[in-house]
Design a protein around this motif. Sequence first.
Motif, short mmCIF file in Angstrom:
data_model
loop_
_atom_site.label_atom_id
_atom_site.label_comp_id
_atom_site.label_asym_id
_atom_site.label_seq_id
_atom_site.Cartn_x
_atom_site.Cartn_y
_atom_site.Cartn_z
N PHE A 72 142.84 84.81 65.03
CA PHE A 72 141.84 85.15 66.29
C PHE A 72 140.49 85.78 65.66
O PHE A 72 139.68 85.04 66.76
CB PHE A 72 142.39 86.28 67.26
CG PHE A 72 142.08 86.76 67.67
CD1 PHE A 72 141.56 86.30 68.67
CD2 PHE A 72 141.30 87.92 68.63
CE1 PHE A 72 141.52 86.79 70.26
CE2 PHE A 72 140.52 87.65 69.10
CZ PHE A 72 140.79 87.34 70.38
N SER A 102 138.05 83.01 67.41
CA SER A 102 137.62 83.80 68.69
C SER A 102 136.07 83.11 69.02
O SER A 102 135.96 82.86 70.32
CB SER A 102 137.37 85.24 68.89
OG SER A 102 136.78 85.36 67.65
N GLN A 103 135.00 83.54 68.43
CA GLN A 103 133.83 83.04 68.94
C GLN A 103 133.63 81.60 69.63
O GLN A 103 132.40 81.65 70.54
CB GLN A 103 132.66 83.79 67.85
CG GLN A 103 130.73 83.18 68.12
CD GLN A 103 130.73 81.69 68.05
OE1 GLN A 103 131.24 81.11 66.92
NE2 GLN A 103 129.79 81.53 68.87
N PHE A 162 135.77 81.49 73.45
CA PHE A 162 135.22 81.75 73.93
C PHE A 162 133.58 81.85 74.63
O PHE A 162 132.99 81.02 75.46
CB PHE A 162 135.07 83.86 73.87
CG PHE A 162 136.40 84.17 74.34
CD1 PHE A 162 136.70 83.98 75.59
CD2 PHE A 162 137.08 84.60 73.33
CE1 PHE A 162 137.99 84.83 75.40
CE2 PHE A 162 138.34 85.41 73.14
CZ PHE A 162 139.26 85.98 74.28
N TYR A 217 135.04 90.38 76.34
CA TYR A 217 136.23 89.44 76.30
C TYR A 217 137.16 90.01 74.97
O TYR A 217 138.44 89.81 75.09
CB TYR A 217 136.28 87.68 76.25
CG TYR A 217 136.00 87.41 77.12
CD1 TYR A 217 137.21 87.33 78.75
CD2 TYR A 217 134.41 87.42 78.52
CE1 TYR A 217 136.83 86.85 80.01
CE2 TYR A 217 134.28 86.65 79.20
CZ TYR A 217 135.47 86.43 80.09
OH TYR A 217 134.92 86.23 81.81
#
Length: 232
Positions: free
Chosen positions: A211, A215-216, A219, A232
């Motif tokens: 994750f 993630s970066q 998002f 977030y």
Amino acid sequence: AMGALSIDTLLPAMSMIKLHYNLPSKHGHWIITIVFLGIAAGQLFFGPISDSIGRKKTSLLGLLILSAGTLISIFSSNHEFFLVGRFFQGLGAGATVVVSRAIARDIYSGRQLARLMSLVTTIFILVPVLAPSIGQLIISMLSWKLILPIILLFAISLSLWIFFFQIETNKNHRQLNVQRTLEDIVEVFKSKVSRSYTIAAGLTFGILLSFLNISQPLFQEHLLVGDAFALY
């Protein structure tokens, strides 16, 4: 929590780092993964070392390695040296992970130890939650290039605190024996209970690592949340 601080404060800056070093997007995950590899290696080495030379010296040694790795990343001219620095950041942070728990076990036992370890675990959980916001705040107010110097400053401050105020809790130093350490590792691996818990923890931690790596890009680059990424 130096490991989590080193990893998660840089999450909002990953796009900028990839652009700065002209790093292909598919290789961007190494910015995070390489630190975890360092932490994993550090925990193997610094446990026996802290039994031999003491908790305080091991803490300072780990923070020295972490600081050196941070300096390498700060002054790196290409992404290879940047990643080398990140590995040493993780390697040094591995000492802080091991020693913090060892100090707790040196001083406490039973219910008191369980209560303290719950507090330690809470900190390990809270820092990854807050660190991306700290990184985003530094980016918004200053520059992503100042995230690593601020981590370095924190490591130096922690080193000074340990040097002047931390007592040595390991009263029974034992001689460092590589063969004995390897035998201990084999003994733990042979235990069905230990092996099962390790596999379960590894699978759970693998989800977290996956994750963090996606993630970066997910998002900020795909969902385009911009500066709100940390929320977030």
